[in-house]
Design an enzyme around this catalytic site. Structure first.
Site, mmCIF file in Angstrom:
data_model
loop_
_atom_site.group_PDB
_atom_site.id
_atom_site.type_symbol
_atom_site.label_atom_id
_atom_site.label_comp_id
_atom_site.label_asym_id
_atom_site.label_seq_id
_atom_site.Cartn_x
_atom_site.Cartn_y
_atom_site.Cartn_z
ATOM 1 N N LYS A 82 72.446 27.477 16.877
ATOM 2 C CA LYS A 82 71.263 28.300 17.114
ATOM 3 C C LYS A 82 70.682 28.759 15.783
ATOM 4 C CE LYS A 82 69.969 32.352 19.926
ATOM 5 N NZ LYS A 82 70.490 33.329 20.934
ATOM 6 N N SER A 155 68.421 33.996 25.254
ATOM 7 C CA SER A 155 67.540 33.606 24.168
ATOM 8 C C SER A 155 67.984 32.307 23.515
ATOM 9 C CB SER A 155 67.549 34.720 23.122
ATOM 10 O OG SER A 155 68.839 34.810 22.509
ATOM 11 N N SER A 179 72.500 36.011 26.713
ATOM 12 C CA SER A 179 71.792 34.878 26.124
ATOM 13 C C SER A 179 72.626 33.632 25.891
ATOM 14 C CB SER A 179 71.129 35.298 24.807
ATOM 15 O OG SER A 179 70.123 36.253 25.072
#
Length: 467
Positions: A82, A155, A179
């Site tokens: 990420k 997210s 998330s």
């Protein structure tokens, strides 16, 4: 082992192909980079592909293995991280415009540890702005590989999409309110949110530091276990990491659950929950019972008031994380993250103290509850994956975020470990999901339970309807 549909194989399957000599790490990496080039323009799950570096890493892995140097199950396997994980070789934007060109001077500890384990890093994955709920208006939202008309979560959106669509064999996500768990739920993946402090946050862009967790997202509990093995443990650069030994998580794989005490609070898990979600959870209970687990009725400590404080508590810490750029550069922020920071800036000390006290009470009572069970089951969301149309309508209702956070936020507040895994499909053909939640540092037990469930079912083996 056949390389047909290589991209949809598990991390461990691909690792065995590489380590057994069926394919080289370089060949697997080339296949994945070709697939990213062909498919990701549709999904936009990567904010940056590090193709040349990935090829170099794969060639180094092959050279090491030719010399008899074997670094473990991740050696030579292509994964991705990420874009809130610092990397010296690529910018770390954290889903923002304001930091889009930020070049860190060091790698995140989790990145260094994955590379020390021999993993090949394909690139950096798209995410919502600052790891909050929505993407910056200038950054496209990756569509759900199962159906682009449905929500992909938040997210860790790029992590969920890339892993589900066969654009990496596993990924790192982060979880502050759900998330890791939401994208796993919507994309048919398995993910681990570790105990807070089990995995270093050094070099990871913060949303709310006391709530942020870093963990793996993959196709199976076994894959997540070896990822967690690589990244877990004390880190001198992060004083909040736990200085306790890391067990061999792979040792939990393949073990029976006979006699394991699995808790369920049926009121918490089933009241006001969509019938598809409730039915899938009850069927999962039956799977565990058939394997000899003991299902124990438990009562989750009071949590509703705590969940209702999540936005405020997150806002206060997010305002601190962005103090150097907000409000000075507020015009470069998207509306949702800006609103969150504004809320944090006007919150009072009494607000923060109230939320802190609720958190302490829940965490202590939850620890007591776990004295009677080894783990507990609950859904990941109270509803199946919502459509984008539904999400747009939900956005106008103030209580919707709290409803979605019902099964995720409590365990961010408590720092409890959870495994999220698919347990069915809904009437629209979208994945359904559940969580197995455990006591502090109970990851090995959760992996054992999740792996046993996945050996008895095939939900985790299903890929989205794409080639």
């Amino acid at each position: 082992m056949s390389s047909h549909n290589l991209h949809f194989k598990t991390l461990l399957e691909v690792g065995r192909m590489i380590h057994g000599g069926d394919m080289t790490a370089a060949a697997v990496t080339d296949r994945m980079l070709d697939r990213i080039a062909a498919v990701d323009p549709q999904f936009q799950s990567y904010v940056r592909v590090c193709a040349d570096r990935a090829r170099d890493q794969a060639q180094m892995a092959d050279a090491d293995m030719a010399k008899g140097i074997f670094k473990g199950p991740l050696h030579g396997v292509p994964i991705a991280v990420k874009d809130l994980c610092y990397t010296t070789y690529a910018p770390t934007g954290a889903g923002t415009i304001i930091h889009a060109d930020f070049m860190p001077a060091y790698n995140a500890t989790v990145v260094d540890r994955l590379e020390a384990a021999g993993a090949v890093i394909l690139g950096k994955l798209t995410m919502t702005e600052g790891a909050y709920t929505s993407h910056h208006p200038q950054i496209p939202t990756p569509p759900n590989p199962w159906n682009p008309d449905y929500w992909v979560g938040s997210s860790s959106t790029g992590s969920g999409v890339a892993t589900s669509a066969g654009l990496c064999f596993a990924s790192l996500g982060s979880d502050t309110g759900g998330s890791i768990r939401f994208p796993c739920a919507t994309c048919g993946l398995t993910g681990i949110k570790p105990t807070w402090g089990r995995v270093s946050r050094h070099g990871v862009f913060a949303l709310a530091e006391s709530l942020d967790h870093i963990g793996p997202m993959a196709r199976s509990a076994a894959d997540c276990a070896v990822m967690l093995q690589a990244i877990a443990g004390w880190d001198a650069q992060d004083p909040t990491t736990l200085d306790t030994p890391v067990p061999d998580y792979a040792d939990a794989l393949g073990k029976p659950v006979r006699g394991m005490r699995i808790g369920i609070d049926r009121s918490y898990c089933l009241d006001g929950v969509d019938p598809d979600v409730a039915s899938a959870l009850e069927q999962a209970v039956a799977v565990f019972e058939a394997q000899g687990a003991r299902i124990v009725e438990v009562a989750l400590p009071p949590h509703e008031e705590l969940v209702a404080t999540w936005i405020m508590m997150c806002a206060i810490e997010t305002a601190v994380a962005h103090k150097d750029t907000y409000p000075r550069r507020a015009g470069e922020y998207g509306p949702d993250l800006a609103q969150l920071i504004d809320e944090g800036r006007v919150a009072t000390g009494m607000d923060a103290a109230r939320g802190h006290h609720l958190r302490l009470a829940f965490t202590g009572a939850l620890s007591t509850m776990f004295n009677g069970v080894d783990c507990m089951l609950c859904p990941t969301m109270p509803m199946p994956t919502p459509s984008l149309v539904d999400m747009a309508q939900f956005g106008e209702e103030p209580d919707v975020l709290n409803a979605i956070l019902r099964y995720t936020a409590p365990f961010d507040f408590s720092g409890s470990p959870t495994v999220t895994l698919p347990n069915g499909v809904d009437r629209a053909g979208m994945p359904l999901s559940m969580q197995i939640v455990g006591p502090r540092l109970g990851e090995a037990t959760l992996i054992r339970a999740a792996d046993a469930y996945q050996r008895a079912t095939d939900w985790h083996t299903r890929a989205p309807p794409m080639s």
